[in-house]
Design an enzyme around this catalytic site. Structure first.
Site, mmCIF file in Angstrom:
data_model
loop_
_atom_site.group_PDB
_atom_site.id
_atom_site.type_symbol
_atom_site.label_atom_id
_atom_site.label_comp_id
_atom_site.label_asym_id
_atom_site.label_seq_id
_atom_site.Cartn_x
_atom_site.Cartn_y
_atom_site.Cartn_z
ATOM 1 N N SER A 1 0.843 -1.198 0.000
ATOM 2 C CA SER A 1 0.000 0.000 0.000
ATOM 3 C C SER A 1 0.875 1.244 0.000
ATOM 4 C CB SER A 1 -0.905 0.003 1.237
ATOM 5 O OG SER A 1 -1.545 1.264 1.333
ATOM 6 N N HIS B 1 -1.238 -1.408 -4.259
ATOM 7 C CA HIS B 1 -2.490 -0.967 -3.627
ATOM 8 C C HIS B 1 -2.489 0.553 -3.465
ATOM 9 C CE1 HIS B 1 -6.053 -1.799 -1.097
ATOM 10 N NE2 HIS B 1 -5.609 -0.847 -0.288
ATOM 11 N N ASP C 1 -4.756 3.727 -2.101
ATOM 12 C CA ASP C 1 -5.890 4.101 -1.259
ATOM 13 C C ASP C 1 -6.399 5.486 -1.624
ATOM 14 O OD1 ASP C 1 -6.151 1.863 0.659
ATOM 15 O OD2 ASP C 1 -4.084 2.400 1.150
ATOM 16 N N MET D 1 -9.023 8.228 -0.668
ATOM 17 C CA MET D 1 -9.909 8.628 0.446
ATOM 18 C C MET D 1 -10.412 10.041 0.194
ATOM 19 S SD MET D 1 -7.745 7.313 3.728
ATOM 20 C CE MET D 1 -6.744 5.821 3.683
ATOM 21 N N HIS E 1 -8.263 1.069 -4.122
ATOM 22 C CA HIS E 1 -9.225 0.888 -3.029
ATOM 23 C C HIS E 1 -9.909 2.226 -2.772
ATOM 24 C CE1 HIS E 1 -9.690 0.007 1.606
ATOM 25 N NE2 HIS E 1 -10.841 0.080 0.990
ATOM 26 N N MET F 1 -12.164 4.560 -0.874
ATOM 27 C CA MET F 1 -12.862 4.833 0.392
ATOM 28 C C MET F 1 -13.542 6.187 0.216
ATOM 29 S SD MET F 1 -9.867 3.370 2.832
ATOM 30 C CE MET F 1 -8.729 3.455 1.445
ATOM 31 N N MET G 1 -11.962 -5.716 5.400
ATOM 32 C CA MET G 1 -11.074 -4.785 6.113
ATOM 33 C C MET G 1 -10.730 -5.359 7.483
ATOM 34 S SD MET G 1 -10.308 -2.259 4.165
ATOM 35 C CE MET G 1 -9.450 -1.271 5.402
ATOM 36 N N PHE H 1 -6.804 5.026 7.862
ATOM 37 C CA PHE H 1 -5.414 5.327 8.220
ATOM 38 C C PHE H 1 -4.552 4.070 8.167
ATOM 39 C CE2 PHE H 1 -8.150 8.409 10.219
ATOM 40 C CZ PHE H 1 -7.541 9.614 9.876
ATOM 41 N N GLY I 1 -1.067 1.918 9.497
ATOM 42 C CA GLY I 1 -0.372 1.738 10.769
ATOM 43 C C GLY I 1 -1.240 1.383 11.960
ATOM 44 N N ASP J 1 -6.853 -6.131 4.439
ATOM 45 C CA ASP J 1 -6.187 -4.823 4.390
ATOM 46 C C ASP J 1 -6.242 -4.185 5.773
ATOM 47 O OD1 ASP J 1 -5.234 -2.300 3.716
ATOM 48 O OD2 ASP J 1 -6.949 -1.760 2.467
HETATM 49 C C1 DX5 Z 1 -6.401 1.823 5.482
HETATM 50 C C2 DX5 Z 1 -5.959 1.488 4.096
HETATM 51 C C3 DX5 Z 1 -4.828 0.542 4.029
HETATM 52 C C4 DX5 Z 1 -3.568 0.977 4.693
HETATM 53 C C5 DX5 Z 1 -2.985 -0.251 5.325
HETATM 54 O O1 DX5 Z 1 -7.648 2.391 5.469
HETATM 55 O O2 DX5 Z 1 -7.024 0.943 3.341
HETATM 56 O O3 DX5 Z 1 -4.568 0.115 2.685
HETATM 57 O O4 DX5 Z 1 -2.607 1.535 3.834
HETATM 58 O O5 DX5 Z 1 -1.873 0.121 6.033
HETATM 59 P P1 DX5 Z 1 -1.126 -0.829 7.081
HETATM 60 O O6 DX5 Z 1 -0.705 -2.062 6.349
HETATM 61 O O7 DX5 Z 1 0.013 0.024 7.497
HETATM 62 O O8 DX5 Z 1 -2.102 -1.127 8.188
HETATM 63 ZN ZN ZN Z 2 -6.555 0.005 1.399
#
Ligand code: DX5
Ligand code: ZN
Length: 217
Positions: free
Chosen positions: A8, A31, A33, A35, A64, A66, A135, A141, A143, A173
């Protein structure tokens, strides 16, 4: 079972995305993201950035979304070069139609569910999508800590897909690492997104290989 790994870029250096992408070329998908600050309380990037990423990425883009109103926007991401577009079940007005619109561009279509959404919500879509994203954190977010209570949904979806004669990929994810990935794979996941655990270490190829190795046992 051979697994797919999707680093990601949310955890990458946004000022150097081209070189960051080159460092994860041993993975299977990239990947991305998207948002919108409404469906989730965070804002990342949109169509023009995804278009350029698709042009320079060494890996197929796994986008992805969101965002609110995926019915309107998801096909646009597919048209401009994403290999796979994932929308959230919770945001879609007509999930079946949204998946069909993505697929009509030639891209793969996927539906995502948040931790609070039951597997049942998407069982009647299993023949309409190419992938289901379960999910393993609240979206928004990177981490965050992996939520093991989401794992039974993978097992349920795998069983429901077999019963329906469908074989969608099952993606996880959020919080995926060498420690948590084997649990997700044992529960039925075959496609693993990982942000911090791949882009955190200096040796990204080593981090990808470590996750593959961990899932073989
Ligand atoms: C969170 C994202 C993830 C995120 C995962 O909403 O959809 O793709 O980057 O990050 P880690 O692997 O650091 O949890
Ligand atoms: Zn994601």
């Amino acid at each position: 079972m051979s697994i797919r790994i999707a680093p990601s870029i949310l955890a990458a250096d946004f000022a150097n995305l081209e070189s960051e992408m080159a460092q994860v070329s041993t993975a299977d998908l990239l990947h991305v993201d998207v948002m919108d600050g409404h469906f989730v309380p965070n804002l990342t990037l949109g169509l023009p950035v995804v278009k350029r990423l698709a042009e320079v990425s060494p890996l197929p883009l796994d986008v992805h979304l969101m965002i609110e109103d995926p019915d309107r926007w998801a096909p646009r991401y597919a048209e401009l070069g994403a290999a796979s577009v994932t929308f959230h079940f919770e945001a879609a007005r007509d999930a079946r139609q949204c998946a069909a619109d993505i697929k009509s561009t030639g891209a793969r279509a996927a539906v995502a569910i948040k931790p609070g959404t039951p597997a049942d919500a998407v069982t009647d879509l299993l023949e309409d999508v190419d992938m289901v994203l379960v999910m393993t954190v609240e979206p928004g977010f990177g981490g965050q800590s992996f939520m093991p209570e989401t794992l039974p949904k993978l097992t349920a979806l795998r069983a429901a897909a077999e019963q329906a004669g469908a074989a969608p990929w099952l993606q996880v994810d959020g919080g995926i690492s060498v420690e948590t990935a084997p649990y997700a794979v044992a529960a039925g996941a075959d496609t693993l997104v990982a942000g911090v655990s791949i882009f955190g270490p200096a040796d990204r190829a080593g981090a990808i290989q470590a996750i593959r190795d961990a899932c073989r046992h």
